[in-house]
Design an enzyme around this catalytic site. Structure first.
Site, PDB file in Angstrom:
ATOM      1  N   GLY A  13     -11.671 -10.145   1.925  1.00  0.00           N
ATOM      2  CA  GLY A  13     -10.206 -10.200   1.940  1.00  0.00           C
ATOM      3  C   GLY A  13      -9.700 -10.693   3.276  1.00  0.00           C
ATOM      4  O   GLY A  13      -8.670 -10.242   3.783  1.00  0.00           O
ATOM      5  N   TYR A  52      -3.745   1.765  -9.668  1.00  0.00           N
ATOM      6  CA  TYR A  52      -3.970   1.380  -8.272  1.00  0.00           C
ATOM      7  C   TYR A  52      -4.341   2.612  -7.440  1.00  0.00           C
ATOM      8  O   TYR A  52      -5.348   2.620  -6.721  1.00  0.00           O
ATOM      9  CB  TYR A  52      -2.729   0.688  -7.680  1.00  0.00           C
ATOM     10  CG  TYR A  52      -2.930   0.363  -6.213  1.00  0.00           C
ATOM     11  CD1 TYR A  52      -3.814  -0.636  -5.832  1.00  0.00           C
ATOM     12  CD2 TYR A  52      -2.278   1.088  -5.213  1.00  0.00           C
ATOM     13  CE1 TYR A  52      -4.040  -0.917  -4.493  1.00  0.00           C
ATOM     14  CE2 TYR A  52      -2.496   0.812  -3.875  1.00  0.00           C
ATOM     15  CZ  TYR A  52      -3.379  -0.201  -3.516  1.00  0.00           C
ATOM     16  OH  TYR A  52      -3.613  -0.461  -2.185  1.00  0.00           O
TER      17      TYR A  52
HETATM   18  P1  NDP Z   1      -3.123  -9.202   0.914  1.00  0.00           P
HETATM   19  O1  NDP Z   1      -2.692  -9.550  -0.468  1.00  0.00           O
HETATM   20  O2  NDP Z   1      -2.398  -9.807   2.052  1.00  0.00           O
HETATM   21  O3  NDP Z   1      -4.687  -9.491   1.083  1.00  0.00           O
HETATM   22  C1  NDP Z   1      -5.593  -9.173   0.055  1.00  0.00           C
HETATM   23  C2  NDP Z   1      -6.915  -9.858   0.318  1.00  0.00           C
HETATM   24  O4  NDP Z   1      -7.838  -9.476  -0.710  1.00  0.00           O
HETATM   25  C3  NDP Z   1      -6.818 -11.370   0.304  1.00  0.00           C
HETATM   26  O5  NDP Z   1      -7.529 -11.882   1.388  1.00  0.00           O
HETATM   27  C4  NDP Z   1      -7.494 -11.761  -1.000  1.00  0.00           C
HETATM   28  O6  NDP Z   1      -8.208 -12.970  -0.833  1.00  0.00           O
HETATM   29  C5  NDP Z   1      -8.506 -10.626  -1.164  1.00  0.00           C
HETATM   30  N1  NDP Z   1      -8.957 -10.484  -2.540  1.00  0.00           N
HETATM   31  C6  NDP Z   1      -8.269 -10.041  -3.626  1.00  0.00           C
HETATM   32  N2  NDP Z   1      -9.028 -10.128  -4.717  1.00  0.00           N
HETATM   33  C7  NDP Z   1     -10.228 -10.648  -4.334  1.00  0.00           C
HETATM   34  C8  NDP Z   1     -11.426 -10.992  -4.993  1.00  0.00           C
HETATM   35  N3  NDP Z   1     -11.574 -10.818  -6.323  1.00  0.00           N
HETATM   36  N4  NDP Z   1     -12.458 -11.488  -4.283  1.00  0.00           N
HETATM   37  C9  NDP Z   1     -12.336 -11.661  -2.957  1.00  0.00           C
HETATM   38  N5  NDP Z   1     -11.235 -11.374  -2.255  1.00  0.00           N
HETATM   39  C10 NDP Z   1     -10.179 -10.881  -2.952  1.00  0.00           C
HETATM   40  O7  NDP Z   1      -3.036  -7.606   0.996  1.00  0.00           O
HETATM   41  P2  NDP Z   1      -3.497  -6.560   2.123  1.00  0.00           P
HETATM   42  O8  NDP Z   1      -4.020  -7.236   3.316  1.00  0.00           O
HETATM   43  O9  NDP Z   1      -2.397  -5.596   2.276  1.00  0.00           O
HETATM   44  O10 NDP Z   1      -4.656  -5.842   1.325  1.00  0.00           O
HETATM   45  C11 NDP Z   1      -5.931  -5.565   1.895  1.00  0.00           C
HETATM   46  C12 NDP Z   1      -6.399  -4.214   1.419  1.00  0.00           C
HETATM   47  O11 NDP Z   1      -5.499  -3.238   1.937  1.00  0.00           O
HETATM   48  C13 NDP Z   1      -6.377  -4.021  -0.090  1.00  0.00           C
HETATM   49  O12 NDP Z   1      -7.550  -3.317  -0.470  1.00  0.00           O
HETATM   50  C14 NDP Z   1      -5.140  -3.169  -0.343  1.00  0.00           C
HETATM   51  O13 NDP Z   1      -5.250  -2.395  -1.497  1.00  0.00           O
HETATM   52  C15 NDP Z   1      -5.162  -2.330   0.910  1.00  0.00           C
HETATM   53  N6  NDP Z   1      -3.909  -1.670   1.276  1.00  0.00           N
HETATM   54  C16 NDP Z   1      -2.777  -2.378   1.488  1.00  0.00           C
HETATM   55  C17 NDP Z   1      -1.629  -1.730   1.855  1.00  0.00           C
HETATM   56  C18 NDP Z   1      -0.326  -2.441   2.028  1.00  0.00           C
HETATM   57  O14 NDP Z   1       0.727  -1.769   1.977  1.00  0.00           O
HETATM   58  N7  NDP Z   1      -0.334  -3.733   2.276  1.00  0.00           N
HETATM   59  C19 NDP Z   1      -1.613  -0.281   2.095  1.00  0.00           C
HETATM   60  C20 NDP Z   1      -2.852   0.365   1.814  1.00  0.00           C
HETATM   61  C21 NDP Z   1      -3.963  -0.319   1.462  1.00  0.00           C
HETATM   62  P3  NDP Z   1      -8.253 -14.184  -1.888  1.00  0.00           P
HETATM   63  O15 NDP Z   1      -7.052 -14.057  -2.777  1.00  0.00           O
HETATM   64  O16 NDP Z   1      -8.251 -15.420  -1.047  1.00  0.00           O
HETATM   65  O17 NDP Z   1      -9.556 -13.986  -2.578  1.00  0.00           O
HETATM   66  C1  8X3 Z   2      -0.620   0.317  -0.580  1.00  0.00           C
HETATM   67  C2  8X3 Z   2       0.321   1.400  -0.215  1.00  0.00           C
HETATM   68  O1  8X3 Z   2       2.082   2.958  -1.112  1.00  0.00           O
HETATM   69  O2  8X3 Z   2       2.230   0.625  -1.767  1.00  0.00           O
HETATM   70  O3  8X3 Z   2      -1.877   0.846  -0.827  1.00  0.00           O
HETATM   71  O4  8X3 Z   2       0.558   2.049  -2.727  1.00  0.00           O
HETATM   72  S1  8X3 Z   2       1.326   1.768  -1.529  1.00  0.00           S
END
Ligand code: NDP
Ligand code: 8X3
Length: 256
Positions: A16, A156
Site C-alpha cells: 500500500g 471493515y
Molecule cells: P489509501 O487509500 O490512501 O491507501 C491504500 C493503499 O492500499 C494504496 O496504496 C493501495 O494501493 C493499497 N491497496 C489497496 N488494495 C490493494 C491490493 N489489493 N493490493 C495491493 N495494494 C492495495 O488509504 P490509507 O493510506 O489510509 O490506508 C492504508 C491502511 O490504513 C489501510 O489498511 C486502512 O484500512 C488503514 N487505516 C486508514 C485510516 C484512515 O482514516 N485513513 C485509519 C485507520 C486505518 P493500490 O491501489 O495502488 O494497489
Molecule cells: C479508518 C478509521 O474510523 O474511518 O480505519 O473506520 S475509520
C-alpha cells in the site's frame, strides 16, 4: 542519550505504498537512509514515488490478494533488498458505509480478501526469512475501527478486529525469535481512504474531514517509524492514535 536503531540498517517492505500512510512511510524510511521496497497495484505511482525518494528503492507491482505473486516477488528480490527486516502490511481499504442489511456482498468480500487474506499472505511470505535471520519487525495497519463499532463500519471494522487479534497471536508465536510485532491503529486520517470508501465520490469523501483537523499519512508514518527504530529489546504491541477532534460515541438507544 537514548539509542534508537540506525534506520540505515533497515530493509523495509511496505504494501500500500502508492498512497496515504504507506507512501508517507516510504518517504520517512527512505529519507532516513533505509532500503525500501514499495508495493502496490498502480505501477505509475510506484515509479513516481521511487523517482522522488531516491536510489535505495525497489518497486513491486503487486496485488496483495495474490499469494503466489507475493511469494514469487519476495523470492526474486535483488540481493540488496532480500534481507527484509521490517514488513509494513499496510495495504487495505474500506468500501461503503451502508448498514449491513443494505451493504454489497462484493464490498465485504473485497475487504476480507485485502485486509484479512492479503495481509496474511504478506506476513506469511516474509516471516520465515526474518525468523531465520533472527531479526525483524512486522507492522500491521489496524484501525480504531477494530476496537470501536460505528454504524456502517460492519465488515471493515471486523477486518481490523481480525488484524488486531492476529497481531497479538503473531507476537505470541514469534516472541524470542528476534522478530517484533506491532499493530498500528489509527483513527481519522486524511488519505485517499474515504475516496476509495465512497467509490470516487470526492465531495462525500471531503465531508468526512470538514471542520476537523484529521491526522495525516505523515502522522501515522512517524508512529510506524518510531516503533521500528526503538531498540530491539522493546516491542510496542499496539499503538493507537486518534485525531484530537475525534473521540468515542455514546451507546445508541433507539426509543419508540
Ligand atoms: P489509501 O487509500 O490512501 O491507501 C491504500 C493503499 O492500499 C494504496 O496504496 C493501495 O494501493 C493499497 N491497496 C489497496 N488494495 C490493494 C491490493 N489489493 N493490493 C495491493 N495494494 C492495495 O488509504 P490509507 O493510506 O489510509 O490506508 C492504508 C491502511 O490504513 C489501510 O489498511 C486502512 O484500512 C488503514 N487505516 C486508514 C485510516 C484512515 O482514516 N485513513 C485509519 C485507520 C486505518 P493500490 O491501489 O495502488 O494497489
Ligand atoms: C479508518 C478509521 O474510523 O474511518 O480505519 O473506520 S475509520
Amino acid at each position: 542519550m537514548y539509542q534508537m536503531l540506525d534506520p540505515k540498517t533497515l530493509t523495509v517492505l511496505i504494501t500500500g505504498a502508492t498512497s496515504g500512510i504507506g507512501a508517507a512511510a516510504a518517504r520517512r524510511y527512505a529519507g532516513a537512509g533505509a532500503r525500501v521496497i514499495l508495493a502496490g497495484r498502480r505501477a505509475e505511482r510506484l515509479a513516481a514515488l521511487a523517482g522522488e525518494v531516491g536510489e535505495n528503492v525497489h518497486c513491486l507491482e503487486l496485488d496483495v490478494r495474490d499469494y503466489d505473486a507475493t511469494t514469487a516477488a519476495l523470492a526474486r528480490l535483488p540481493d540488496a533488498f532480500a534481507g527484509i527486516n521490517v514488513v509494513c502490511a499496510n495495504a487495505g481499504l474500506a468500501l461503503g458505509l451502508e448498514p449491513a442489511q443494505e451493504a454489497h456482498l462484493s464490498d465485504w468480500e473485497e475487504m476480507v480478501d485485502t485486509n484479512v487474506k492479503g495481509l496474511l499472505y504478506t506476513v506469511r511470505a516474509a516471516l520465515p526469512g526474518m525468523v531465520a535471520r533472527k531479526e525483524g519487525h512486522v507492522v500491521l495497519t489496524g484501525s480504531v475501527a477494530g476496537d470501536y463499532p460505528y454504524p456502517g463500519g460492519n465488515t471493515y471494522g471486523a477486518t481490523k478486529a481480525f488484524v488486531k487479534q492476529f497481531a497479538l497471536n503473531l507476537w505470541a508465536d514469534v516472541v524470542g525469535t528476534g522478530v517484533r510485532v506491532t499493530n498500528v491503529e489509527p483513527g481519522l486520517t486524511e488519505t485517499e481512504f474515504s475516496v476509495v470508501r465512497f467509490k470516487g465520490d470526492e465531495g462525500r469523501a471531503g465531508k468526512v474531514y470538514e471542520g476537523v483537523a484529521p491526522m495525516t499519512g505523515e502522522d501515522i508514518a512517524e508512529q510506524i517509524f518510531f516503533c521500528t527504530t526503538l531498540p530491539r529489546h522493546v516491542n510496542i504491541t499496539r499503538i493507537q492514535a486518534m485525531a484530537s477532534h475525534q473521540s468515542f460515541g455514546p451507546f445508541a438507544i433507539k426509543r419508540s
